[in-house]
Scaffold this motif. Structure first.
Motif, mmCIF file in Angstrom:
data_model
loop_
_atom_site.group_PDB
_atom_site.id
_atom_site.type_symbol
_atom_site.label_atom_id
_atom_site.label_comp_id
_atom_site.label_asym_id
_atom_site.label_seq_id
_atom_site.Cartn_x
_atom_site.Cartn_y
_atom_site.Cartn_z
ATOM 1 N N VAL A 157 9.019 1.208 -4.839
ATOM 2 C CA VAL A 157 8.203 0.935 -3.748
ATOM 3 C C VAL A 157 9.281 0.722 -2.441
ATOM 4 C CG1 VAL A 157 6.703 -0.842 -2.818
ATOM 5 C CG2 VAL A 157 6.395 -0.145 -5.006
ATOM 6 N N ILE A 158 10.382 0.053 -2.531
ATOM 7 C CA ILE A 158 11.228 -0.064 -1.509
ATOM 8 C C ILE A 158 11.737 1.443 -1.122
ATOM 9 C CG2 ILE A 158 13.425 -1.201 -1.143
ATOM 10 C CD1 ILE A 158 12.715 -3.363 -2.832
ATOM 11 N N ALA A 159 12.134 1.986 -2.147
ATOM 12 C CA ALA A 159 12.815 3.310 -1.838
ATOM 13 C C ALA A 159 11.695 4.403 -1.278
ATOM 14 C CB ALA A 159 13.167 3.970 -2.970
ATOM 15 N N SER A 160 10.574 4.279 -1.408
ATOM 16 C CA SER A 160 9.382 4.886 -0.926
ATOM 17 C C SER A 160 9.209 4.467 0.382
ATOM 18 C CB SER A 160 8.154 4.705 -1.434
ATOM 19 O OG SER A 160 7.050 5.689 -0.955
ATOM 20 N N ASN A 161 9.338 3.166 0.810
ATOM 21 C CA ASN A 161 9.046 2.658 1.944
ATOM 22 C C ASN A 161 10.056 3.061 3.035
ATOM 23 O OD1 ASN A 161 7.666 0.435 3.928
ATOM 24 N ND2 ASN A 161 9.691 -0.126 3.988
ATOM 25 N N ALA A 183 2.686 4.435 -5.428
ATOM 26 C CA ALA A 183 1.464 3.746 -5.381
ATOM 27 C C ALA A 183 1.216 3.292 -7.006
ATOM 28 C CB ALA A 183 0.319 4.525 -5.411
ATOM 29 N N ALA A 184 1.553 3.801 -8.086
ATOM 30 C CA ALA A 184 1.453 3.370 -9.248
ATOM 31 C C ALA A 184 2.619 2.302 -9.661
ATOM 32 C CB ALA A 184 1.611 4.533 -10.327
ATOM 33 N N ALA A 185 3.536 2.611 -9.141
ATOM 34 C CA ALA A 185 4.941 1.443 -9.358
ATOM 35 C C ALA A 185 4.166 0.138 -8.684
ATOM 36 C CB ALA A 185 6.152 1.973 -8.703
ATOM 37 N N GLN A 186 3.487 0.268 -7.523
ATOM 38 C CA GLN A 186 3.176 -1.192 -6.933
ATOM 39 C C GLN A 186 2.031 -1.753 -7.846
ATOM 40 O OE1 GLN A 186 4.204 -2.669 -3.599
ATOM 41 N NE2 GLN A 186 3.191 -4.202 -4.928
ATOM 42 N N ALA A 187 1.336 -0.944 -8.287
ATOM 43 C CA ALA A 187 0.306 -1.411 -9.026
ATOM 44 C C ALA A 187 0.903 -2.151 -10.493
ATOM 45 C CB ALA A 187 -0.671 -0.424 -9.638
ATOM 46 N N LYS A 188 1.812 -1.391 -11.207
ATOM 47 C CA LYS A 188 2.412 -2.006 -12.361
ATOM 48 C C LYS A 188 3.138 -3.392 -12.024
ATOM 49 C CE LYS A 188 3.196 2.529 -14.458
ATOM 50 N NZ LYS A 188 4.051 3.424 -14.927
ATOM 51 N N ALA A 189 3.755 -3.461 -10.938
ATOM 52 C CA ALA A 189 4.752 -4.351 -10.375
ATOM 53 C C ALA A 189 3.633 -5.738 -10.075
ATOM 54 C CB ALA A 189 5.457 -4.304 -9.032
ATOM 55 N N GLY A 190 2.500 -5.353 -9.479
ATOM 56 C CA GLY A 190 1.418 -6.417 -9.120
ATOM 57 C C GLY A 190 0.819 -6.865 -10.354
ATOM 58 N N LEU A 191 0.587 -6.178 -11.173
ATOM 59 C CA LEU A 191 0.157 -6.735 -12.481
ATOM 60 C C LEU A 191 0.906 -7.512 -13.306
ATOM 61 C CD1 LEU A 191 -2.439 -6.759 -14.763
ATOM 62 C CD2 LEU A 191 -1.575 -4.462 -15.564
ATOM 63 N N ALA A 192 2.147 -7.292 -13.431
ATOM 64 C CA ALA A 192 3.270 -7.853 -14.207
ATOM 65 C C ALA A 192 3.348 -9.354 -13.311
ATOM 66 C CB ALA A 192 4.338 -7.261 -14.322
ATOM 67 N N SER A 193 3.216 -9.000 -11.955
ATOM 68 C CA SER A 193 3.601 -10.353 -11.227
ATOM 69 C C SER A 193 2.301 -11.457 -11.484
ATOM 70 C CB SER A 193 3.711 -10.120 -9.621
ATOM 71 O OG SER A 193 4.101 -10.973 -8.936
ATOM 72 N N ARG A 194 1.189 -10.828 -11.394
ATOM 73 C CA ARG A 194 -0.171 -11.700 -11.567
ATOM 74 C C ARG A 194 0.072 -12.180 -12.730
ATOM 75 N NH1 ARG A 194 -1.617 -12.340 -6.590
ATOM 76 N NH2 ARG A 194 -3.622 -12.007 -5.897
ATOM 77 N N PRO A 218 5.719 9.467 1.675
ATOM 78 C CA PRO A 218 6.031 8.581 0.645
ATOM 79 C C PRO A 218 6.175 8.962 -0.753
ATOM 80 C CG PRO A 218 3.580 8.672 1.359
ATOM 81 C CD PRO A 218 4.439 9.559 2.073
ATOM 82 N N MET A 219 6.919 8.291 -1.683
ATOM 83 C CA MET A 219 7.023 8.898 -3.072
ATOM 84 C C MET A 219 5.795 8.895 -3.874
ATOM 85 S SD MET A 219 10.649 6.880 -3.607
ATOM 86 C CE MET A 219 10.915 7.475 -5.339
ATOM 87 N N PRO A 220 5.787 10.161 -4.546
ATOM 88 C CA PRO A 220 4.238 10.118 -5.399
ATOM 89 C C PRO A 220 4.043 9.063 -6.181
ATOM 90 C CG PRO A 220 5.489 12.134 -5.362
ATOM 91 C CD PRO A 220 6.216 11.157 -4.558
ATOM 92 N N GLU A 221 5.135 8.513 -6.882
ATOM 93 C CA GLU A 221 4.914 7.596 -7.940
ATOM 94 C C GLU A 221 4.992 6.207 -7.181
ATOM 95 O OE1 GLU A 221 9.407 8.725 -7.790
ATOM 96 O OE2 GLU A 221 7.438 9.636 -7.245
#
Length: 267
Positions: A154-158, A172-183, A167-170
């Motif tokens: 996410v940081i690299a894409s930003n 959005a999916a990376a953000q969702a994975k990190a968000g689910l693990a964080s929650r 933006p890097m194609p992956e």
């Protein structure tokens, strides 16, 4: 006329070289020195208790870790939902990497100091603290194996977008994975903190050492662990569900804590 007291206060606030609180390292060293003085004054003369040191270390780094976990989930995530694109991009570029550094190393040192405590306890480990240790270990693994690797994407894409690219194609999916693990870590943190404290301060079957036969039943232990592992499986390949909201994840965390406690005491 110049107010000398006010002037000296402003100098301290601005971080003059002689003020140890002007830097993070200075603040940390000062805190450690004050703690050492307190131990020397209040503790038995000439004695150092390794247990007390590791408990103190575990609590300090644990506060840093879980405090940042709550910041990410209760403050930053909600801010990002409302922030304008330039402000959000700037935060991801400058703020998020710094916060993630303290976050992931707080997780690492919490885990390592917890291992030291577990080794010191030996046969005195009870099921309350075992559940806390399992939850804490999964949270640590989520940080280093899911949250941090995906947040790097996410940081690299930003950074790529801020430089004028796409933006890097992956991302959005990376953000969702990190968000689910964080929650999920936020969900786990509530029973984890409860059972860590319960191991020394709450009565019941979970307080009985695992080396004794009078504690939590094998059936209850198995159900507790299966429930926790099922939630961890959802963190890896599942959905956010009710955890998507701050209120939802808090309610689920409290419900999980109560469910685990009831299972231990009743089954």
């Amino acid at each position: 006329p110049v107010n000398n007291n006010s002037s000296r206060f402003n100098q301290l606030q601005e971080g003059v070289p002689m003020n140890p609180l002007a830097s993070r390292i200075g603040t940390l060293i000062t805190g450690f020195v004050l703690a050492a003085i307190a131990i020397f004054i209040l503790g038995p003369a000439g004695q150092v208790n390794p247990w007390e040191f590791w408990v103190w270390m575990h609590v300090i780094v644990g506060i840093a870790w879980v405090g940042l976990l709550y910041y990410f989930n209760f403050v930053q995530t909600e801010y990002f939902k409302e922030a304008e694109a330039p402000a959000k991009a700037s935060a991801i570029d400058k703020l998020v990497p710094r916060a993630l550094w303290w976050f992931r190393f707080g997780a690492l040192f919490t885990f390592l100091s917890g291992l030291a405590l577990a080794g010191y306890l030996g046969g005195a480990v009870n099921f309350y603290i075992t559940v806390g240790m399992v939850l804490g270990t999964l949270m640590f693994l989520n940080v280093w194996l899911i949250i941090w690797p995906n947040q790097k994407t996410v940081i690299a894409s930003n950074a790529q977008v801020m430089a004028g690219g796409e933006p890097m194609p992956e991302a959005a999916a990376a953000q969702a994975k990190a968000g689910l693990a964080s929650r999920t870590n936020t969900l786990f943190s509530m029973p984890m903190l409860f059972f860590m404290g319960a191991s020394a301060h709450l009565g019941g079957l979970g307080r009985v050492p695992l080396s004794s036969e009078d504690g939590v039943s094998g059936t209850a232990m198995a159900i507790c662990l299966i429930l926790i592992l099922a939630l961890e499986a959802n963190a890896i390949k599942g959905k956010m569900g009710p955890m998507a909201s701050v209120v939802g994840v808090i309610h689920l965390g409290i419900a999980l804590m109560i469910a685990l406690l009831v299972i231990m005491q009743v089954l």
